[in-house]
Write an enzyme that holds these catalytic residues in place. Structure first.
Site, PDB file in Angstrom:
ATOM      1  N   GLU A  91      31.080  16.087  47.728  1.00  0.00           N
ATOM      2  CA  GLU A  91      32.547  16.224  47.706  1.00  0.00           C
ATOM      3  C   GLU A  91      33.112  16.162  49.129  1.00  0.00           C
ATOM      4  OE1 GLU A  91      32.133  19.798  45.303  1.00  0.00           O
ATOM      5  OE2 GLU A  91      33.436  18.904  43.782  1.00  0.00           O
ATOM      6  N   ALA A 124      27.403  23.557  48.047  1.00  0.00           N
ATOM      7  CA  ALA A 124      27.840  24.895  48.420  1.00  0.00           C
ATOM      8  C   ALA A 124      26.633  25.821  48.357  1.00  0.00           C
ATOM      9  CB  ALA A 124      28.933  25.368  47.476  1.00  0.00           C
ATOM     10  N   GLU A 146      25.688  20.250  39.787  1.00  0.00           N
ATOM     11  CA  GLU A 146      26.186  21.568  39.363  1.00  0.00           C
ATOM     12  C   GLU A 146      25.765  21.905  37.940  1.00  0.00           C
ATOM     13  OE1 GLU A 146      27.948  19.347  41.069  1.00  0.00           O
ATOM     14  OE2 GLU A 146      29.126  20.350  42.633  1.00  0.00           O
ATOM     15  N   GLY A 184      28.970  20.139  46.663  1.00  0.00           N
ATOM     16  CA  GLY A 184      30.007  20.221  47.695  1.00  0.00           C
ATOM     17  C   GLY A 184      29.737  19.288  48.865  1.00  0.00           C
TER      18      GLY A 184
END
Ligand code: DAK
Length: 257
Positions: free
Chosen positions: A111, A65, A131, A108
């Site tokens: 993911e 992200a 993260e 992300g």
């Protein structure tokens, strides 16, 4: 439909979506997320299309992200943002989805790849959930899907200690379907997608649903808990420090508060 941060193409009966933010290693901001889901839903509704491939470029599938978009967000901002609802729509796509991954698939990005039904990796692919480096945890299924895919031991190292999984390891751990030379990873993903697109559509749809059912029983509860923990961390000083340190290209100073 015209898009700004993704590109779409049709290859025979396959819809191809390329994330196109190369300067940020294809970091997923809210526009990427919105356009990606719009394109997936448009292909899903198109009877000329039987399967979809999501890819980035050779250097990165997606490095996560967009940290610059999240750095100043509060827990409430994150909770109220529409990104969650958008991300959840990927799970409702009926046709097979293949991730063609080269280079970084982080946070992300990993993911997103794990939300697909199959992953074709180039030899240069690197998977991870970094993260922890920026004071948060995965928030879009990473702690849940990765653990189911590779098992607790490896998932703990990846989530808690930023262990990166190489393409060859990813194959060995059962995270990806194939590892192929970088020159052919996209062609191979398209070829596999075209094979799937030629098969009986209803049986493909039911087969996908049922394998996901086996894989995802209890997943919804885990994902809801993960998301709450993820948002909660946006009320911490460490999240602000971790993300600022990334942007300022320095080491973070953790306070544990
Ligand atoms: N966000 C923003 N910019 C990024 C980025 C990211 N995730 N990753 C890379 N970039 C940018 C860099 O800032 C740099 O920009 P400039 O400095 O040139 O302006 C450019 O891309 C090239 O990156 P580097 O210079 O750092 O390239 P290197 O080859 O040296 O390093 C790297 C590559 C991938 C190791 C490094 O860039 C890196 O560590 N990137 C950050 C990876 C990361 O921490 N990813 C996790 C982010 S958190 C949710 C949905 C999603 C998520 C959560 C919830 N819901 C729907 C609830 C996901 C969260 C995350 O992914």
């Amino acid at each position: 439909m015209s898009y700004t941060v993704i590109q779409t193409e049709v290859h025979d009966r396959v819809g191809l979506i390329r994330i196109n933010r190369p300067k940020t290693l294809n970091a997923i901001n809210s526009t990427v997320m919105r356009e990606l889901v719009q394109a997936l839903e448009a292909f899903d509704a198109d009877s000329a299309i039987g399967a979809m491939v999501i890819t980035g470029d050779e250097r990165a599938f997606a490095a996560g992200a967009d940290i610059k978009e999240m750095v100043d967000a509060s827990a409430v901002d994150m909770l109220l943002a529409d990104n969650i609802g958008t991300w959840d729509r990927i799970r409702n796509i009926k046709k097979p989805l293949i991730a063609a991954v080269s280079g970084w698939a982080l946070g992300g990005g990993n993911e997103l790849a794990m939300s697909c039904d199959m992953i074709i990796a180039s030899e240069t692919a690197k998977f991870g959930q970094p993260e922890i480096n920026i004071g948060i945890i995965p928030g879009a299924g990473g702690t849940q899907r990765l653990t189911k895919a590779v098992g607790k031991a490896i998932a703990m190292e990846v989530v808690l200690n930023n262990r990166t999984i190489s393409a060859e390891e990813a194959y060995r751990f059962g995270l990806v379907n194939r590892v192929v030379p970088v020159e052919v990873y996209l062609d191979q993903a398209l070829e596999l997608a075209n094979e799937l697109a030629a098969r009986a559509p209803l049986a493909i749809r039911m087969g996908k649903e049922m394998v996901n059912h086996a894989f995802e029983s209890f997943l919804a509860d885990g994902i809801a808990d993960e998301r709450r923990s993820f948002y909660y961390l946006f009320s911490s000083e460490d999240q602000k420090e971790g993300m600022k340190a990334f942007i300022e290209k320095r080491d973070p100073e953790w306070k544990g508060r």
